[in-house]
Design a protein around this motif. Structure first.
Motif, mmCIF file in Angstrom:
data_model
loop_
_atom_site.group_PDB
_atom_site.id
_atom_site.type_symbol
_atom_site.label_atom_id
_atom_site.label_comp_id
_atom_site.label_asym_id
_atom_site.label_seq_id
_atom_site.Cartn_x
_atom_site.Cartn_y
_atom_site.Cartn_z
ATOM 1 N N TYR A 294 65.965 38.097 20.724
ATOM 2 C CA TYR A 294 66.232 37.520 19.396
ATOM 3 C C TYR A 294 65.768 38.423 18.244
ATOM 4 O O TYR A 294 65.933 38.065 17.069
ATOM 5 N N VAL B 38 57.330 36.463 20.019
ATOM 6 C CA VAL B 38 56.385 35.504 19.438
ATOM 7 C C VAL B 38 55.111 35.486 20.269
ATOM 8 O O VAL B 38 55.049 36.049 21.359
ATOM 9 N N PHE C 180 53.326 33.452 22.148
ATOM 10 C CA PHE C 180 53.136 33.054 23.554
ATOM 11 C C PHE C 180 53.620 34.157 24.499
ATOM 12 O O PHE C 180 53.124 34.293 25.611
ATOM 13 N N CYS D 105 55.278 29.923 17.738
ATOM 14 C CA CYS D 105 56.460 29.181 18.194
ATOM 15 C C CYS D 105 56.179 27.697 17.992
ATOM 16 O O CYS D 105 55.278 27.133 18.628
ATOM 17 N N PRO D 106 56.924 27.039 17.074
ATOM 18 C CA PRO D 106 56.676 25.617 16.813
ATOM 19 C C PRO D 106 56.775 24.762 18.073
ATOM 20 O O PRO D 106 56.020 23.796 18.220
ATOM 21 N N MET D 107 57.668 25.135 19.000
ATOM 22 C CA MET D 107 57.767 24.326 20.220
ATOM 23 C C MET D 107 56.480 24.431 21.045
ATOM 24 O O MET D 107 55.953 23.425 21.528
ATOM 25 N N ASN E 110 57.429 29.042 27.253
ATOM 26 C CA ASN E 110 57.262 28.892 25.800
ATOM 27 C C ASN E 110 56.136 27.894 25.534
ATOM 28 O O ASN E 110 56.371 26.765 25.101
ATOM 29 N N CYS F 242 62.790 22.875 20.272
ATOM 30 C CA CYS F 242 62.853 24.082 19.438
ATOM 31 C C CYS F 242 63.690 23.780 18.192
ATOM 32 O O CYS F 242 64.891 23.508 18.309
ATOM 33 N N PRO F 243 63.106 23.855 16.996
ATOM 34 C CA PRO F 243 63.855 23.539 15.767
ATOM 35 C C PRO F 243 65.086 24.430 15.600
ATOM 36 O O PRO F 243 66.120 23.984 15.086
ATOM 37 N N THR F 244 65.007 25.677 16.040
ATOM 38 C CA THR F 244 66.142 26.600 15.874
ATOM 39 C C THR F 244 67.339 26.161 16.719
ATOM 40 O O THR F 244 68.492 26.330 16.309
ATOM 41 N N HIS F 245 67.074 25.589 17.872
ATOM 42 C CA HIS F 245 68.177 25.169 18.749
ATOM 43 C C HIS F 245 68.708 23.769 18.420
ATOM 44 O O HIS F 245 69.635 23.283 19.068
ATOM 45 N N GLU G 264 67.751 25.011 25.683
ATOM 46 C CA GLU G 264 66.921 24.382 24.648
ATOM 47 C C GLU G 264 67.769 23.544 23.685
ATOM 48 O O GLU G 264 67.234 22.854 22.815
ATOM 49 N N CYS H 269 65.543 31.912 14.111
ATOM 50 C CA CYS H 269 64.124 31.602 14.339
ATOM 51 C C CYS H 269 63.311 32.477 13.386
ATOM 52 O O CYS H 269 63.224 33.694 13.572
ATOM 53 N N MET I 50 60.755 34.869 14.928
ATOM 54 C CA MET I 50 61.291 36.054 15.614
ATOM 55 C C MET I 50 61.657 37.146 14.619
ATOM 56 O O MET I 50 61.774 38.301 14.973
HETATM 57 FE FE1 SF4 Z 1 60.082 29.055 19.687
HETATM 58 FE FE2 SF4 Z 1 62.570 28.268 19.301
HETATM 59 FE FE3 SF4 Z 1 61.720 30.429 18.074
HETATM 60 FE FE4 SF4 Z 1 62.108 30.437 20.712
HETATM 61 S S1 SF4 Z 1 63.658 30.208 19.136
HETATM 62 S S2 SF4 Z 1 60.336 31.260 19.612
HETATM 63 S S3 SF4 Z 1 61.497 28.352 21.245
HETATM 64 S S4 SF4 Z 1 60.969 28.342 17.775
#
Ligand code: SF4
Ligand code: 13P
Length: 301
Positions: free
Chosen positions: A25, A60, A62, A85-87, A113, A171-174, A199, A259, A262
């Motif tokens: 990403y 990110v 993690f 990573c918010p998730m 994640n 995951c907010p992005t997904h 996701e 994201c 990212m």
């Molecule tokens: Fe976390 Fe979603 Fe970003 Fe992946 S895309 S790092 S799961 S927020």
């Protein structure tokens, strides 16, 4: 100007004996300076086997933590410490401990994640590429799955003989893909296949031609007879897909699937990180060892 900074980065890389690992990403210019680009599983495996002194992780937190878990003797750094990573942050170790106490017979399967603390309390990890295989390898009839409820549902729907307790992370992005938006795109590109990351919400998974991790998307697009693909994951993926499959066309399922974490890496920050050897990622030793167990179990499958 860009070539100048790339030259400087390459010189510093040699001086520091560093390698650069980059998630699919990341921005194109970061993907282009990588030693390896991949999904979470690829990068975890590569960091495990690589010979270097410093790992610069563009992704990110993690992911960088996972690299540190495998490489306690190497220095792991990131271009920007704020790339979280918010998730992963939707569950804490304390919350997982409580959940385990309320389901003492369940095995804990944790998506990669996640934070090192949460991995450390888990029986086994999985990624978006191997979730079904991992849960199949677990003997327990009950599974606590953390933190992603959509990846968890994707796996649970393919495994009728186990009871799942899904943590409610996402995951907010997904979340930004809509069925209406995708059906509209399908009207515009009737021959395109819809390729979806697990996701995404179940409604989106339901109209997919294929559900894949980010690296599986590359293999899938290469093998498929289709020439056009509507891609439902973070938009950075389109650059990698096009690079690996230059004759095919890739359309973003939504231009809003960005994201922000990212996108925090850039060439300047990569240069500074290598020059100043910052920002370093460390994991407390007892947490590292417990998390390593859960990740190694996954890799062994
Ligand atoms: Fe976390 Fe979603 Fe970003 Fe992946 S895309 S790092 S799961 S927020
Ligand atoms: P994968 O690259 O493992 O499919 O993961 C996607 C993701 O959201 C990483 O943040």
């Amino acid at each position: 100007m860009q070539t100048n900074i790339i030259k400087k980065i390459n010189l510093l890389k040699e001086k520091r004996r560093a390698i650069i690992l980059v998630h699919n990403y990341q921005l194109p210019e970061i993907q282009d300076i990588a030693d390896y680009v991949g999904d979470s599983l690829d990068l975890a495996k590569i960091s495990h086997t690589t010979d270097c002194k410093v790992i610069l992780f563009c992704g990110v937190r993690f992911m960088a933590e996972t690299a540190k878990i495998f490489n306690p003797d190497k220095m792991v750094i990131m271009p920007d410490l704020h790339a979280g990573c918010p998730m992963a942050d939707m569950i804490t170790a304390e919350q997982l401990q409580k959940k385990k106490e309320s389901h003492p017979d369940a095995a804990v399967v944790t998506y990669i994640n996640s934070t090192a603390d949460v991995k450390a309390l888990s029986d086994i990890c999985c990624t978006s590429a191997n979730g079904v295989k991992v849960v199949n390898s677990v003997k327990n009839d009950e599974i606590i799955f953390t933190p992603d409820k959509y990846l968890g549902s994707y796996i649970a729907n393919r495994m009728k003989n186990k009871k799942f307790y899904l943590w409610s992370g996402y995951c907010p992005t997904h979340m930004v893909f809509s069925k209406e938006g995708l059906l509209k795109l399908k009207d515009e590109y009737p021959d395109a296949e819809i390729v979806v990351h697990p996701e995404c919400r179940l409604e989106i998974q339901g109209i997919a031609d294929a559900i894949c991790s980010t690296s599986q998307m590359i293999t899938y697009a290469g093998k498929s007879k289709a020439e056009q693909f509507i891609i439902c994951t973070e938009v950075g993926m389109l650059y990698r897909l096009k690079k690996e499959n230059p004759t095919k066309e890739f359309i973003a399922g939504s231009p809003n699937a960005v994201c922000p974490n990212m996108k925090l890496s850039n060439l300047e920050k990569v240069f500074w990180a290598l020059e100043d050897l910052k920002f370093e990622i460390n994991v407390e030793e007892s947490v590292r060892q417990a998390a390593l167990k859960a990740i190694e179990k996954m890799i062994a499958i």
